[in-house]
Motif scaffolding. Sequence first.
Motif, PDB file in Angstrom:
ATOM      1  N   THR A  14       0.857  -1.180   0.000  1.00 46.47           N
ATOM      2  CA  THR A  14       0.000   0.000   0.000  1.00 46.47           C
ATOM      3  C   THR A  14       0.902   1.242   0.000  1.00 46.47           C
ATOM      4  OG1 THR A  14      -0.065   0.196   2.401  1.00 46.47           O
ATOM      5  CG2 THR A  14      -1.754  -1.213   1.357  1.00 46.47           C
ATOM      6  N   PRO A  15       0.369   2.398  -0.345  1.00 44.77           N
ATOM      7  CA  PRO A  15       1.185   3.617  -0.263  1.00 44.77           C
ATOM      8  C   PRO A  15       1.749   3.849   1.141  1.00 44.77           C
ATOM      9  CG  PRO A  15      -0.794   4.046  -1.538  1.00 44.77           C
ATOM     10  CD  PRO A  15      -0.936   2.657  -0.950  1.00 44.77           C
ATOM     11  N   GLU A  16       0.972   3.512   2.166  1.00 45.55           N
ATOM     12  CA  GLU A  16       1.452   3.681   3.545  1.00 45.55           C
ATOM     13  C   GLU A  16       2.623   2.741   3.836  1.00 45.55           C
ATOM     14  OE1 GLU A  16      -1.841   3.125   2.763  1.00 45.55           O
ATOM     15  OE2 GLU A  16      -2.521   5.185   3.046  1.00 45.55           O
ATOM     16  N   GLU A  17       2.527   1.496   3.362  1.00 43.56           N
ATOM     17  CA  GLU A  17       3.616   0.534   3.563  1.00 43.56           C
ATOM     18  C   GLU A  17       4.872   0.969   2.817  1.00 43.56           C
ATOM     19  OE1 GLU A  17       1.188  -3.644   4.185  1.00 43.56           O
ATOM     20  OE2 GLU A  17       1.421  -2.858   2.138  1.00 43.56           O
ATOM     21  N   LYS A  18       4.698   1.493   1.616  1.00 37.82           N
ATOM     22  CA  LYS A  18       5.848   1.991   0.852  1.00 37.82           C
ATOM     23  C   LYS A  18       6.518   3.143   1.586  1.00 37.82           C
ATOM     24  CE  LYS A  18       4.239   0.686  -3.733  1.00 37.82           C
ATOM     25  NZ  LYS A  18       3.833   1.159  -5.068  1.00 37.82           N
ATOM     26  N   THR A  23      10.970   5.221   4.820  1.00 37.69           N
ATOM     27  CA  THR A  23      11.413   5.893   6.041  1.00 37.69           C
ATOM     28  C   THR A  23      12.439   5.041   6.786  1.00 37.69           C
ATOM     29  OG1 THR A  23       9.332   7.087   6.260  1.00 37.69           O
ATOM     30  CG2 THR A  23      10.638   6.829   8.270  1.00 37.69           C
ATOM     31  N   LEU A  24      12.176   3.742   6.899  1.00 36.14           N
ATOM     32  CA  LEU A  24      13.130   2.850   7.571  1.00 36.14           C
ATOM     33  C   LEU A  24      14.457   2.795   6.825  1.00 36.14           C
ATOM     34  CD1 LEU A  24      10.803  -0.115   8.616  1.00 36.14           C
ATOM     35  CD2 LEU A  24      11.875   1.580  10.115  1.00 36.14           C
ATOM     36  N   PHE A  25      14.386   2.729   5.501  1.00 36.12           N
ATOM     37  CA  PHE A  25      15.609   2.683   4.689  1.00 36.12           C
ATOM     38  C   PHE A  25      16.413   3.971   4.870  1.00 36.12           C
ATOM     39  CE2 PHE A  25      17.734   3.055   0.441  1.00 36.12           C
ATOM     40  CZ  PHE A  25      18.652   2.040   0.652  1.00 36.12           C
ATOM     41  N   GLU A  26      15.731   5.114   4.876  1.00 38.96           N
ATOM     42  CA  GLU A  26      16.419   6.387   5.085  1.00 38.96           C
ATOM     43  C   GLU A  26      17.065   6.442   6.462  1.00 38.96           C
ATOM     44  OE1 GLU A  26      13.175   9.045   4.284  1.00 38.96           O
ATOM     45  OE2 GLU A  26      13.720   9.235   2.164  1.00 38.96           O
ATOM     46  N   GLU A  27      16.393   5.926   7.484  1.00 37.28           N
ATOM     47  CA  GLU A  27      16.972   5.878   8.831  1.00 37.28           C
ATOM     48  C   GLU A  27      18.246   5.039   8.827  1.00 37.28           C
ATOM     49  OE1 GLU A  27      14.280   4.753  11.987  1.00 37.28           O
ATOM     50  OE2 GLU A  27      12.685   5.976  11.113  1.00 37.28           O
ATOM     51  N   GLN A  49      22.249  -1.973  16.897  1.00 35.20           N
ATOM     52  CA  GLN A  49      21.156  -1.881  17.854  1.00 35.20           C
ATOM     53  C   GLN A  49      19.862  -1.446  17.167  1.00 35.20           C
ATOM     54  OE1 GLN A  49      23.006   0.776  20.664  1.00 35.20           O
ATOM     55  NE2 GLN A  49      23.781  -0.908  21.926  1.00 35.20           N
ATOM     56  N   TRP A  50      19.964  -0.502  16.240  1.00 34.91           N
ATOM     57  CA  TRP A  50      18.783  -0.055  15.489  1.00 34.91           C
ATOM     58  C   TRP A  50      18.218  -1.209  14.662  1.00 34.91           C
ATOM     59  CZ3 TRP A  50      17.473   0.197  10.330  1.00 34.91           C
ATOM     60  CH2 TRP A  50      16.334   0.940  10.027  1.00 34.91           C
ATOM     61  N   LEU A  51      19.106  -1.957  14.001  1.00 36.65           N
ATOM     62  CA  LEU A  51      18.656  -3.100  13.203  1.00 36.65           C
ATOM     63  C   LEU A  51      17.959  -4.146  14.065  1.00 36.65           C
ATOM     64  CD1 LEU A  51      21.641  -3.514  10.754  1.00 36.65           C
ATOM     65  CD2 LEU A  51      19.261  -3.068  10.116  1.00 36.65           C
ATOM     66  N   VAL A  52      18.515  -4.453  15.226  1.00 40.79           N
ATOM     67  CA  VAL A  52      17.905  -5.434  16.130  1.00 40.79           C
ATOM     68  C   VAL A  52      16.505  -4.983  16.523  1.00 40.79           C
ATOM     69  CG1 VAL A  52      18.007  -6.372  18.481  1.00 40.79           C
ATOM     70  CG2 VAL A  52      20.023  -6.453  17.015  1.00 40.79           C
TER      71      VAL A  52
END
Length: 70
Positions: A14-18, A23-27, A49-52
């Motif tokens: 969905t657009p929200e999931e994209k 956002t996660l990839f940018e983080e 730690q962020w990945l975990v």
Amino acid sequence: MASTTASTSSPPMTPEEKEEALTLFEELLRFPTISFAGPTNGSYRACAQWLVKTLSDLGLETQVRKKGMV
């Protein structure tokens, strides 16, 4: 030649999931891990730690290993 496509596929995002995925990839990209200083300035540890946390929040089992551990 035979096709090797998977027999099942995921529904489109969905657009929200994209937006959440982007956002996660940018983080993830914000961690300064491509550097000789990464191991000494804490950025590798912070990224791990962020990945975990992020992967655990998605329901995946995670584990951080020290360099050289198999």
